[in-house]
Write a protein that holds these residues in place. Structure first.
Motif, PDB file in Angstrom:
ATOM      1  N   LEU A  82       0.837  -1.208   0.000  1.00  8.79           N
ATOM      2  CA  LEU A  82       0.000   0.000   0.000  1.00  8.79           C
ATOM      3  C   LEU A  82       0.871   1.256   0.000  1.00  8.79           C
ATOM      4  O   LEU A  82       0.544   2.255  -0.659  1.00  8.79           O
ATOM      5  CB  LEU A  82      -0.931   0.004   1.212  1.00  8.79           C
ATOM      6  N   LYS A  83       1.985   1.199   0.711  1.00  8.51           N
ATOM      7  CA  LYS A  83       2.905   2.339   0.701  1.00  8.51           C
ATOM      8  C   LYS A  83       3.530   2.515  -0.675  1.00  8.51           C
ATOM      9  O   LYS A  83       3.647   3.646  -1.180  1.00  8.51           O
ATOM     10  CB  LYS A  83       3.991   2.146   1.763  1.00  8.51           C
ATOM     11  N   GLU A  84       3.924   1.412  -1.306  1.00  7.58           N
ATOM     12  CA  GLU A  84       4.486   1.488  -2.653  1.00  7.58           C
ATOM     13  C   GLU A  84       3.489   2.094  -3.641  1.00  7.58           C
ATOM     14  O   GLU A  84       3.884   2.751  -4.611  1.00  7.58           O
ATOM     15  CB  GLU A  84       4.909   0.098  -3.126  1.00  7.58           C
ATOM     16  N   ALA A  85       2.191   1.890  -3.379  1.00 10.48           N
ATOM     17  CA  ALA A  85       1.144   2.435  -4.245  1.00 10.48           C
ATOM     18  C   ALA A  85       0.837   3.896  -3.920  1.00 10.48           C
ATOM     19  O   ALA A  85      -0.057   4.493  -4.540  1.00 10.48           O
ATOM     20  CB  ALA A  85      -0.119   1.603  -4.122  1.00 10.48           C
ATOM     21  N   GLY A  86       1.556   4.470  -2.975  1.00 12.75           N
ATOM     22  CA  GLY A  86       1.361   5.876  -2.619  1.00 12.75           C
ATOM     23  C   GLY A  86       0.223   6.127  -1.644  1.00 12.75           C
ATOM     24  O   GLY A  86      -0.196   7.277  -1.461  1.00 12.75           O
ATOM     25  N   LEU A  87      -0.251   5.077  -0.986  1.00 12.73           N
ATOM     26  CA  LEU A  87      -1.412   5.214  -0.108  1.00 12.73           C
ATOM     27  C   LEU A  87      -1.041   5.437   1.360  1.00 12.73           C
ATOM     28  O   LEU A  87      -1.906   5.752   2.173  1.00 12.73           O
ATOM     29  CB  LEU A  87      -2.284   3.965  -0.228  1.00 12.73           C
ATOM     30  N   ILE A  88       0.238   5.255   1.679  1.00 12.15           N
ATOM     31  CA  ILE A  88       0.722   5.488   3.042  1.00 12.15           C
ATOM     32  C   ILE A  88       1.997   6.321   2.966  1.00 12.15           C
ATOM     33  O   ILE A  88       2.878   6.039   2.144  1.00 12.15           O
ATOM     34  CB  ILE A  88       1.030   4.155   3.766  1.00 12.15           C
ATOM     35  N   LYS A  89       2.097   7.341   3.808  1.00 10.78           N
ATOM     36  CA  LYS A  89       3.309   8.159   3.871  1.00 10.78           C
ATOM     37  C   LYS A  89       3.893   8.065   5.269  1.00 10.78           C
ATOM     38  O   LYS A  89       3.165   8.055   6.267  1.00 10.78           O
ATOM     39  CB  LYS A  89       3.005   9.616   3.519  1.00 10.78           C
ATOM     40  N   THR A  90       5.225   7.978   5.338  1.00 14.68           N
ATOM     41  CA  THR A  90       5.915   7.857   6.622  1.00 14.68           C
ATOM     42  C   THR A  90       6.976   8.937   6.765  1.00 14.68           C
ATOM     43  O   THR A  90       7.409   9.551   5.773  1.00 14.68           O
ATOM     44  CB  THR A  90       6.594   6.479   6.763  1.00 14.68           C
ATOM     45  N   ASP A  91       7.430   9.185   8.004  1.00 11.27           N
ATOM     46  CA  ASP A  91       8.543  10.102   8.227  1.00 11.27           C
ATOM     47  C   ASP A  91       9.856   9.336   8.107  1.00 11.27           C
ATOM     48  O   ASP A  91       9.876   8.148   7.748  1.00 11.27           O
ATOM     49  CB  ASP A  91       8.410  10.791   9.587  1.00 11.27           C
ATOM     50  N   GLU A  92      10.950   9.995   8.424  1.00 10.84           N
ATOM     51  CA  GLU A  92      12.268   9.380   8.263  1.00 10.84           C
ATOM     52  C   GLU A  92      12.476   8.191   9.195  1.00 10.84           C
ATOM     53  O   GLU A  92      13.301   7.315   8.926  1.00 10.84           O
ATOM     54  CB  GLU A  92      13.361  10.431   8.512  1.00 10.84           C
ATOM     55  N   GLN A  93      11.730   8.151  10.287  1.00 19.26           N
ATOM     56  CA  GLN A  93      11.847   7.040  11.234  1.00 19.26           C
ATOM     57  C   GLN A  93      10.902   5.887  10.898  1.00 19.26           C
ATOM     58  O   GLN A  93      10.870   4.881  11.593  1.00 19.26           O
ATOM     59  CB  GLN A  93      11.547   7.523  12.659  1.00 19.26           C
ATOM     60  N   GLY A  94      10.129   6.035   9.821  1.00 17.62           N
ATOM     61  CA  GLY A  94       9.215   4.976   9.416  1.00 17.62           C
ATOM     62  C   GLY A  94       7.858   5.030  10.085  1.00 17.62           C
ATOM     63  O   GLY A  94       7.058   4.095   9.946  1.00 17.62           O
ATOM     64  N   ASN A  95       7.572   6.126  10.793  1.00 17.46           N
ATOM     65  CA  ASN A  95       6.265   6.282  11.424  1.00 17.46           C
ATOM     66  C   ASN A  95       5.243   6.779  10.412  1.00 17.46           C
ATOM     67  O   ASN A  95       5.547   7.661   9.598  1.00 17.46           O
ATOM     68  CB  ASN A  95       6.345   7.277  12.586  1.00 17.46           C
TER      69      ASN A  95
END
Length: 274
Positions: A106-119
């Motif tokens: 889902l993240k690869e599809a642009g549906l989840i965004k995280t900060d530099e720590q992966g949160n």
């Protein structure tokens, strides 16, 4: 919950609150009090950490047996032996072999965004684990673009024999099965493929977070709960039976018991225990 209604009715669809950004810091829908002597005290150190057939799991069962014996003996003193004891587990368990993380896709599809720590800092769709199942929700159910992207991801998982996904259930299908009424999709994994919430790393790994898990398909025999009943007026039953939701005073029909309509059948074969 104790009346046998399904999650779509009682509202507790998972142990944890649906919380993609961690706002509630892993909060559950309920908590155990470690200062009170409970079966949780023994169960929490058992199969999850060490495996279903491990020595540690067996030792946990022995602890539970001692606690239950103490409880029954005390109840017998209070009631003068006029007692019916019913013991039921909440679910079965099976050993894990893999961890899979749909959120990575889902993240690869642009549906989840995280900060530099992966949160997770924002999400349009998120997959929250429930053991061998997981629910995918849209942040905005009217977000058609996100819905289309999610469909591509789940279609890919359903078509890939190596994905570890046994079944993809849509919103209506989930409601009919009595769980996850807010889910856009429910993922049901193959035996041993525990679903995790990770948003980074490998989709599938053999480094396990837990060695055993529940929450797999309700069709798996390993997920069957144990049910034991003994006491005054209770006859002997042998062999294995199939039970459906709706187990309550209706199946015992003892004097003074209140019969509850919980929206489910009693025994698979229609028999009563007397």
């Amino acid at each position: 919950m104790i009346t046998g209604t399904n999650p779509a009715v009682h509202g507790i669809v998972n142990n944890g609150i649906f919380d993609p950004t961690g706002e509630h810091k892993g909060a559950w829908h309920w908590f155990a009090n470690d200062k009170v002597k409970t079966l949780w005290e023994a169960a929490k150190e058992g199969a999850h950490q060490h495996g279903v057939y491990s020595r540690e799991a067996a030792e946990s069962l022995e602890k539970i047996d001692v606690m239950l014996g103490d409880l029954i003996r005390e109840a017998e003193k209070i009631t003068g032996g006029d007692l019916v004891v019913c013991v039921v587990s909440d679910h079965g368990t099976l050993d894990n072999t893999h961890n899979i993380s749909p959120n990575i896709l889902l993240k690869e599809a642009g549906l989840i965004k995280t900060d530099e720590q992966g949160n997770v800092i924002s999400w349009r769709a998120f997959c929250q684990r429930a053991g061998g199942t997981a629910e995918i929700r849209l942040a905005d159910p009217k977000d058609e673009e996100a819905a289309a992207l999610v469909k591509k991801v789940v279609d890919r998982l359903a078509a890939d024999p190596e994905s570890g996904i046994l079944e993809v259930v849509d919103h209506e299908g989930a409601k009919k099965r009595g769980g996850f009424p807010e889910a856009t999709y429910v993922l049901v994994s193959e035996k041993g493929y525990e679903i995790r919430d990770d948003v980074d790393g490998e989709y599938c790994r053999t480094r396990l977070t837990q060695k055993a898990q529940h929450g797999y398909s309700e069709e798996f025999p390993e997920m069957r709960a144990s049910f034991m009943l003994t006491g005054k007026g209770i006859g002997k039953l042998c062999g294995q039976r199939e039970y459906r939701r709706g187990i309550n005073c209706d199946f015992i029909r003892r004097p003074g018991c209140t019969v509850l309509d919980v929206g489910g059948g009693i025994f698979g074969d229609g028999d009563e225990i007397r």
